[in-house]
Write a protein that holds these residues in place. Sequence first.
Motif: not given
Length: 218
Positions: A119-147
């Motif tokens: 149900k959570m999947l169906s609730f959010y399925e059409d509720g957002y637009t989304y795009q790639l955001d910034i990439q950060q280096n956190i404690k040696g890990r590359k974290i790619q964000y999706v907004k």
Amino acid sequence: MKYFKMNLKLFITLIVLVLSVNVFAQNKGKALLDEVSKKVKSYDNISIDFKYTLENLSENIKQETRGDVIMQGEKYKLNILGVTRLFNGSKLYTISPEDEEVTISSEGENEEDAITPSKMLSFYEDGYTYQLDIQQNIKGRKIQYVKLTPIDSNSELESILLGIDAQTKHIYNLIQIGKNGAKTTLTVNSFKTNQPISNSLFTFDANKYQDYYINNLD
């Protein structure tokens, strides 16, 4: 504690988002999110230890708690705020030792408040637009964000940032920004897969709660 109780359902939404990011794999972030989704679906079960933080600078609030969740398909066992939520695939048991109460409810698709992954999947399925955001280096890990940005202009949310470890393709964190200035952050401290779990893990044992008040909502 007041704010955490008010945000319990929100937290469960975030957990489901963490485990179900395939909903959002529809645009420039599709390739990355498809990889995450494929990996998540390949696991028999997933165990997560997490930190959950709520901040609202305008109200001088900063609170945090820790918890854990085990999921297998649609079944899950979530421990947070001293409460256990146990879903066996058809019934949800909310166990509160503080209140000495067990609330039992069905998780049918037609129930407005049912909290199931599907149900959570169906609730959010059409509720957002989304795009790639910034990439950060956190404690040696590359974290790619999706907004994720709500389509509904009346939404209480400003945006959600989903952080993905570029190497493991596992979720690192999820940051939700509210229009009221509140920021809710879920950070995954431990992400384990295919752990040996008991066949009775998602089974409610009434004998353990004979002194509890049983609130059956069915």
